[in-house]
Enzyme design. Structure first.
Site, short mmCIF file in Angstrom:
data_model
loop_
_atom_site.label_atom_id
_atom_site.label_comp_id
_atom_site.label_asym_id
_atom_site.label_seq_id
_atom_site.Cartn_x
_atom_site.Cartn_y
_atom_site.Cartn_z
N HIS A 23 -7.28 2.41 3.80
CA HIS A 23 -7.03 3.11 5.07
C HIS A 23 -8.30 3.20 5.93
O HIS A 23 -8.22 3.23 7.15
CB HIS A 23 -6.55 4.54 4.81
CG HIS A 23 -5.09 4.66 4.51
ND1 HIS A 23 -4.54 4.30 3.31
CD2 HIS A 23 -4.05 5.13 5.25
CE1 HIS A 23 -3.24 4.54 3.32
NE2 HIS A 23 -2.91 5.05 4.49
N CYS A 33 -4.44 -1.58 -2.06
CA CYS A 33 -4.64 -0.15 -2.26
C CYS A 33 -5.56 0.00 -3.47
O CYS A 33 -5.21 -0.45 -4.56
CB CYS A 33 -3.28 0.50 -2.53
SG CYS A 33 -3.36 2.24 -2.98
N GLU A 77 -3.36 7.24 9.16
CA GLU A 77 -1.91 7.21 9.40
C GLU A 77 -1.63 7.66 10.84
O GLU A 77 -0.82 7.06 11.54
CB GLU A 77 -1.19 8.15 8.42
CG GLU A 77 -1.21 7.68 6.97
CD GLU A 77 -0.28 6.50 6.68
OE1 GLU A 77 0.78 6.39 7.33
OE2 GLU A 77 -0.62 5.69 5.80
N ASP A 113 0.88 -1.19 0.00
CA ASP A 113 0.00 0.00 0.00
C ASP A 113 0.91 1.23 0.00
O ASP A 113 2.12 1.13 0.21
CB ASP A 113 -0.91 0.00 1.25
CG ASP A 113 -1.87 1.19 1.26
OD1 ASP A 113 -2.40 1.55 0.19
OD2 ASP A 113 -2.09 1.78 2.33
N SER A 114 0.28 2.39 -0.23
CA SER A 114 1.05 3.63 -0.12
C SER A 114 1.48 3.86 1.33
O SER A 114 2.54 4.43 1.59
CB SER A 114 0.18 4.81 -0.57
OG SER A 114 -1.03 4.82 0.17
N CYS A 144 -11.20 2.78 0.15
CA CYS A 144 -9.77 3.03 0.38
C CYS A 144 -9.39 2.16 1.56
O CYS A 144 -10.11 2.15 2.58
CB CYS A 144 -9.54 4.51 0.71
SG CYS A 144 -7.87 4.86 1.33
N1 DGL Z 1 -4.89 3.07 0.84
C1 DGL Z 1 -4.99 3.60 -0.47
C2 DGL Z 1 -6.27 3.15 -1.18
O1 DGL Z 1 -6.80 2.12 -0.87
C3 DGL Z 1 -4.78 5.05 -0.76
C4 DGL Z 1 -4.21 6.01 0.17
C5 DGL Z 1 -3.48 7.15 -0.51
O2 DGL Z 1 -4.11 8.09 -1.00
O3 DGL Z 1 -2.26 7.06 -0.55
O4 DGL Z 1 -6.74 3.80 -2.08
#
Ligand code: DGL
Length: 258
Positions: free
Chosen positions: A186, A73, A151, A9-10, A184
């Protein structure tokens, strides 16, 4: 012997997928990589992202000796899955917004999609809506601020409830909306806080369980879990290291993607 399953993931969003993978396959070895140097991905330019995601995944696959890659992600998957499948010699499992299951459960046929800017406006997402939720109204809300809140949570802080309320606000215009897709990875980490910030009860749906199911089909011989799992980052960050440790990952190695 087969290597671990590598989750990418990012940032820390992939850890929500790690939780789902561990629920389904507690015995499987996992490794984690995040491109924290370039977080957040959601507001970056598409062509640049594809190149970057490819470089980070290639470096991490080589460093981890993994048997499969989970692109945990939505932003990365909706842009770069095809490229990754072409350039890597291992199975690649992606993550897409759970529009299909949401359309299955919504009674009112009004669904919300909460995701990054890139995901809510991406052609992949629009196609998903057309294919699986054509008879639904879908309110798409870009909520990049929630990435930073997740985060903060994993780094040991608390999400800011006012930011969460503001990010969700556009979902509540129509009292008929009954289902919200967390598009997302996150966002499931914030689940209890999101429910608290919502003015009424709705069904929240994410992709974690579906990804874990798919991984179990694709990876039949993952290495067994032993001690701390390896992890990789693209920038030093002590708070992130502590967060990764709480999810059972070893202190990360720094990657230098080409
Ligand atoms: N966790 C990522 C997703 O599922 C994106 C988070 C980011 O914008 O870096 O899209």
């Amino acid at each position: 012997m087969a290597g671990p399953i590598l989750v990418f993931d990012s940032g820390v969003g992939g850890l929500s997928v790690v939780q789902a993978l561990r629920r389904r396959q507690p015995e499987a070895a996992l490794a984690y990589v995040c491109d924290n140097a370039m977080l957040p991905y959601g507001q970056r330019e598409d062509a640049w992202l594809v190149q970057r995601i490819r470089a980070v995944c290639e470096a991490a696959v080589a460093a981890s000796g993994c048997s499969a890659l989970v692109v945990a992600c939505n932003t990365a998957s909706t842009l770069a899955l095809d490229v990754l499948r072409e350039c890597l010699a291992i199975p690649v499992v992606g993550t897409v917004p759970a529009i299909k299951p949401a359309a299955r459960v919504s009674r009112t046929r009004h669904i919300g999609l909460l995701a990054t800017s890139a995901t809510v406006s991406g052609s992949y997402t629009l196609q998903l809506i057309q294919d699986f939720a054509a008879d639904c109204r879908v309110t798409r809300v870009a909520a990049d601020a929630l990435v930073i809140e997740a985060e903060r949570l994993v780094a040991g802080g608390m999400p800011d409830q006012a930011t969460l309320r503001q990010a969700l606000a556009l979902l509540w215009d129509d009292p008929q909306l009954d289902t919200v897709v967390l598009g997302c990875t996150h966002f499931p980490l914030l689940a209890p806080w999101l429910a608290e910030a919502a003015p009424r009860q709705v069904t929240w749906i994410d992709s974690g369980e579906a990804i874990a199911r798919r991984v179990a089909q694709v990876v039949t011989a993952a290495a067994p879990r032993r001690g701390n799992a390896p992890s990789f980052v693209t920038a030093p960050d002590e708070c992130l290291y502590k967060g990764l440790a709480t999810f059972g990952f070893a202190p990360p190695r720094l990657l230098y993607p080409a």
